[in-house]
Motif scaffolding. Structure first.
Motif, PDB file in Angstrom:
ATOM      1  N   LEU A 470       0.874  -1.163   0.000  1.00  0.00           N
ATOM      2  CA  LEU A 470       0.000   0.000   0.000  1.00  0.00           C
ATOM      3  C   LEU A 470       0.915   1.218   0.000  1.00  0.00           C
ATOM      4  CD1 LEU A 470      -2.123  -1.710   2.671  1.00  0.00           C
ATOM      5  CD2 LEU A 470      -3.007  -1.173   0.399  1.00  0.00           C
ATOM      6  N   LYS A 471       1.074   1.814  -1.168  1.00  0.00           N
ATOM      7  CA  LYS A 471       2.094   2.838  -1.384  1.00  0.00           C
ATOM      8  C   LYS A 471       1.524   4.239  -1.195  1.00  0.00           C
ATOM      9  CE  LYS A 471       4.950  -0.421  -2.804  1.00  0.00           C
ATOM     10  NZ  LYS A 471       6.079  -0.847  -1.947  1.00  0.00           N
ATOM     11  N   LEU A 472       2.247   5.068  -0.454  1.00  0.00           N
ATOM     12  CA  LEU A 472       1.875   6.466  -0.281  1.00  0.00           C
ATOM     13  C   LEU A 472       2.694   7.326  -1.238  1.00  0.00           C
ATOM     14  CD1 LEU A 472       1.757   6.737   3.627  1.00  0.00           C
ATOM     15  CD2 LEU A 472      -0.104   6.198   2.060  1.00  0.00           C
ATOM     16  N   SER A 476       3.615  12.427   3.933  1.00  0.00           N
ATOM     17  CA  SER A 476       3.215  13.474   4.883  1.00  0.00           C
ATOM     18  C   SER A 476       1.719  13.756   4.866  1.00  0.00           C
ATOM     19  CB  SER A 476       3.968  14.773   4.567  1.00  0.00           C
ATOM     20  OG  SER A 476       3.491  15.359   3.355  1.00  0.00           O
ATOM     21  N   ILE A 477       1.031  13.384   3.785  1.00  0.00           N
ATOM     22  CA  ILE A 477      -0.374  13.776   3.611  1.00  0.00           C
ATOM     23  C   ILE A 477      -1.303  13.234   4.700  1.00  0.00           C
ATOM     24  CG2 ILE A 477      -2.385  13.316   2.124  1.00  0.00           C
ATOM     25  CD1 ILE A 477      -0.696  14.128  -0.257  1.00  0.00           C
ATOM     26  N   PRO A 478      -1.208  11.957   5.119  1.00  0.00           N
ATOM     27  CA  PRO A 478      -2.174  11.483   6.121  1.00  0.00           C
ATOM     28  C   PRO A 478      -2.206  12.306   7.397  1.00  0.00           C
ATOM     29  CG  PRO A 478      -1.013   9.629   5.130  1.00  0.00           C
ATOM     30  CD  PRO A 478      -0.350  10.870   4.624  1.00  0.00           C
ATOM     31  N   ILE A 479      -1.050  12.699   7.919  1.00  0.00           N
ATOM     32  CA  ILE A 479      -1.013  13.423   9.187  1.00  0.00           C
ATOM     33  C   ILE A 479      -1.148  14.932   8.981  1.00  0.00           C
ATOM     34  CG2 ILE A 479       0.395  13.931  11.228  1.00  0.00           C
ATOM     35  CD1 ILE A 479      -0.794  11.056  11.078  1.00  0.00           C
ATOM     36  N   GLU A 480      -0.539  15.463   7.946  1.00  0.00           N
ATOM     37  CA  GLU A 480      -0.521  16.915   7.768  1.00  0.00           C
ATOM     38  C   GLU A 480      -1.771  17.446   7.067  1.00  0.00           C
ATOM     39  OE1 GLU A 480       3.102  18.231   5.974  1.00  0.00           O
ATOM     40  OE2 GLU A 480       4.369  17.169   7.432  1.00  0.00           O
ATOM     41  N   VAL A 498      -6.353  -1.823   8.533  1.00  0.00           N
ATOM     42  CA  VAL A 498      -5.011  -1.678   7.971  1.00  0.00           C
ATOM     43  C   VAL A 498      -4.386  -0.354   8.399  1.00  0.00           C
ATOM     44  CG1 VAL A 498      -3.731  -1.362   5.804  1.00  0.00           C
ATOM     45  CG2 VAL A 498      -5.433  -3.191   6.007  1.00  0.00           C
ATOM     46  N   TYR A 499      -5.200   0.702   8.481  1.00  0.00           N
ATOM     47  CA  TYR A 499      -4.666   2.044   8.710  1.00  0.00           C
ATOM     48  C   TYR A 499      -5.002   2.534  10.116  1.00  0.00           C
ATOM     49  CZ  TYR A 499      -4.381   1.806   3.647  1.00  0.00           C
ATOM     50  OH  TYR A 499      -4.099   1.405   2.364  1.00  0.00           O
ATOM     51  N   ILE A 514       0.599   1.618   8.795  1.00  0.00           N
ATOM     52  CA  ILE A 514      -0.036   0.735   7.815  1.00  0.00           C
ATOM     53  C   ILE A 514       0.216  -0.708   8.223  1.00  0.00           C
ATOM     54  CG2 ILE A 514      -0.131   0.040   5.394  1.00  0.00           C
ATOM     55  CD1 ILE A 514       0.848   2.800   4.625  1.00  0.00           C
ATOM     56  N   ASN A 515      -0.852  -1.413   8.607  1.00  0.00           N
ATOM     57  CA  ASN A 515      -0.771  -2.830   8.989  1.00  0.00           C
ATOM     58  C   ASN A 515      -1.107  -3.670   7.752  1.00  0.00           C
ATOM     59  OD1 ASN A 515      -0.446  -2.035  11.812  1.00  0.00           O
ATOM     60  ND2 ASN A 515      -2.624  -1.559  11.743  1.00  0.00           N
ATOM     61  N   ALA A 516      -0.146  -3.745   6.839  1.00  0.00           N
ATOM     62  CA  ALA A 516      -0.421  -4.340   5.524  1.00  0.00           C
ATOM     63  C   ALA A 516      -0.791  -5.814   5.611  1.00  0.00           C
ATOM     64  CB  ALA A 516       0.792  -4.160   4.615  1.00  0.00           C
TER      65      ALA A 516
END
Length: 550
Positions: A470-472, A476-480, A498-499, A514-516
């Motif tokens: 699961l590629k970001l 920084s986007i999820p937290i910021e 997963v998240y 991420i708990n892939a």
């Protein structure tokens, strides 16, 4: 190590109903013409059927065409529909049964069967192998071979890569599979299908595709309550309370078992909404719980479904291959069915590809496919129901249902205008501070369960020491961005936990975890992330769920 390479005539990516129907039909045509063809199916699951999950009330139209003698061949269609009820759930304890006369015709299920789609695919694979098709489970197609503007095949995933990217002692490079034509039948939001649509601009001039997430459980129920062939659909509660659309299903199949599930449209706007918890809450309704009380949950799974219909259907041909089934989006939402349409698209694709190979073509775009498609009952079916999904999104279940009733029961044809929904599902979320928070009931481990215990009974497993699949695009986007604006909705739209947003070990604040290993390959994150920051790619072969009888 150098990659091994193999050449075939027709390569099929995905062992679902579309891919297996395409494989069988290609070999049937070859045998009828006295031609020798090599046809190969690659499937990322550990076995055919391992990743297959759907409702499933199955319409046998395409199967009747593919194998008219399917009953004699032992196809696992064992439970014909005997009763068909639809309820409007008005709130958490009240329901109104909708009279059959007011139900849109496409929602009636006479002549259909309650089946396990996974078991049907296992049977289809047996038929394919008997016809001479080579079927390879455990081999994910990780990337495409594109040369001179044509798709020339795929490369299967490498095995034995550690999480840090280094090669383990067990390292084995993926194989290069080259073909005259490649058919992509990966199912909803296939990661190669997504690339094809973008690279070849297959969705130009189309409405954005729309999706739902289906979450489902298999139950052993009290024998005294079991009614083989009973089909129940509901609309209204609980989704209406969260401002969402969709509906539930409960099907009694054979062997004292029942399926129960909820489909939530991914066009929902409340970032606090959790499709998993909406489903758990559904089971508390008296109209649902009366079937399940005294029973035992056996299996759990989830999968996105492609439901935009004809208005969102991309061009299905490109140089070197075809995009078929739910990978393209051939599901008929008004019927709540996509297996028969996926199979038919696979069969049409097989006929077009066989004709092209017979004419000596290799890698050219099969322009005849569109005409073949438009002359089929599949196109007519999708054309007639093209307003269903956008009407549901625009006017809700009641207003959209009324339009479907007018078209199907009164006029017997679609309205002269065409409705459109031009807002992508990822763009519909409101900021968290403008949306109502939802208080979900706690698990009782009798009717309501948590996500981790649910993932456990999906038999999901991944090799732990492998790259996260699961590629970001931007870590920084999820937290910021997503956390302050949307309270990071990945924590809730993922049905497999997963998240997570957790405290960083060094005390520096929040981090996105991420708990892939939990991933059930539903693809919801790839669809619903508001920043389109998450890309799902194939993990090591054989990873993911192993669904029994789903």
């Amino acid at each position: 190590m150098e990659r091994e390479s193999m050449e075939v005539d027709v390569l099929i990516v995905g062992g679902g109903p579309a891919g297996l129907a395409a494989a069988c039909r290609t070999m049937q045509l070859a045998q009828e013409a006295g031609e020798e063809l090599t046809v190969c199916v690659v499937e990322k699951g550990s076995e055919i059927g391992a990743h297959i999950i759907a409702g499933t009330v199955f319409e046998p139209t395409a199967l009747n065409e593919l194998f008219p003698d399917w009953k004699d061949r032992g196809a696992p269609l064992n439970t014909p529909v005997t009763r068909d009820d639809i309820f409007l759930l008005r709130n958490e304890d009240k329901a109104t049964k909708i009279p059959n006369a007011f139900v849109p015709k496409n929602m009636h299920n006479e002549g259909n069967y309650i089946i396990s789609l996974g078991n049907l695919c296992r049977w289809l694979a047996e038929q394919a192998e008997a016809l001479g098709v080579e079927v390879y489970p455990g081999f994910p197609a990780s990337e495409m071979i594109i040369e001179d503007g044509q798709v020339k095949g795929i490369i299967t995933g490498d095995m034995g890569i550690a999480r840090d990217g280094s090669k383990k002692d067990s390292y084995m490079p993926g194989m290069e599979l080259r073909a005259k034509y490649t058919l992509f039948t990966e199912g909803t939001r296939g990661h190669l299908g997504k690339q094809l649509i973008n690279d070849f601009k297959l969705n130009e001039g189309k409405d954005p595709q729309h999706y739902g997430i289906g979450i489902k459980e298999l139950w052993d129920i009290d024998p005294e309550k079991h009614e083989p062939g009973l089909v129940i659909h509901t609309t209204g509660w609980p989704l209406n309370e969260s401002g969402s659309t969709g509906g539930s299903f409960l099907y009694h199949l054979e062997n004292g078992q029942a399926y129960v599930g909820l489909i939530t449209d991914l066009s929902y706007s409340n970032p606090h909404m959790s499709p998993f918890h909406e489903f758990q809450r559904l089971k508390l309704h008296p109209e649902i719980r009366k079937h399940l009380e005294g029973g035992k949950r056996v299996s759990y799974g989830a999968r996105a479904l492609t439901k935009g219909g004809l208005n969102s259907l991309p061009k299905m041909s490109f140089p070197g291959g075809l995009l078929l089934g739910c990978n393209a989006g051939t599901l008929n939402s008004s019927k709540i069915k996509g297996s028969h349409s996926a199979m038919k698209s696979g069969m049409l694709g097989a006929e077009a590809v066989f004709e092209a190979i017979k004419e000596g073509k290799t890698g050219e775009e099969i322009t005849s496919f569109q005409e073949r498609f438009e002359n089929s009952w599949l196109y007519k079916e999708l054309y007639n129901e093209r307003n269903f999904s956008p009407a549901m999104h625009k006017f809700g279940n009641v207003g959209g249902g009324a339009i479907a009733f007018i078209e199907q029961n009164i006029l017997g044809r679609p309205l002269p205008m065409t409705f459109h929904d031009t807002t992508p599902d990822y763009a519909t979320l409101k900021p968290a501070d403008q949306a109502k928070k939802i208080d979900y009931p706690k698990p009782d481990n009798s009717l309501i369960f948590d996500r981790l215990s649910s993932v456990f009974i999906s038999n999901t497993n991944h090799e732990e020491d492998q790259p996260i699949h699961l590629k970001l695009k931007d870590p920084s986007i999820p937290i910021e961005h997503n956390l302050p604006k949307y309270d990071e909705p990945a924590q809730r739209y993922c049905p497999a936990a997963v998240y997570e947003v957790v405290e960083a070990e060094d005390g520096s604040g929040k981090k996105f975890q991420i708990n892939a290993q939990n991933c059930v390959h539903c693809k919801t994150c790839d669809i619903k992330d508001p920043a389109q920051n998450i890309t799902w790619v194939t993990p090591e072969g054989g990873g993911g769920p192993n669904y029994p009888n789903m």
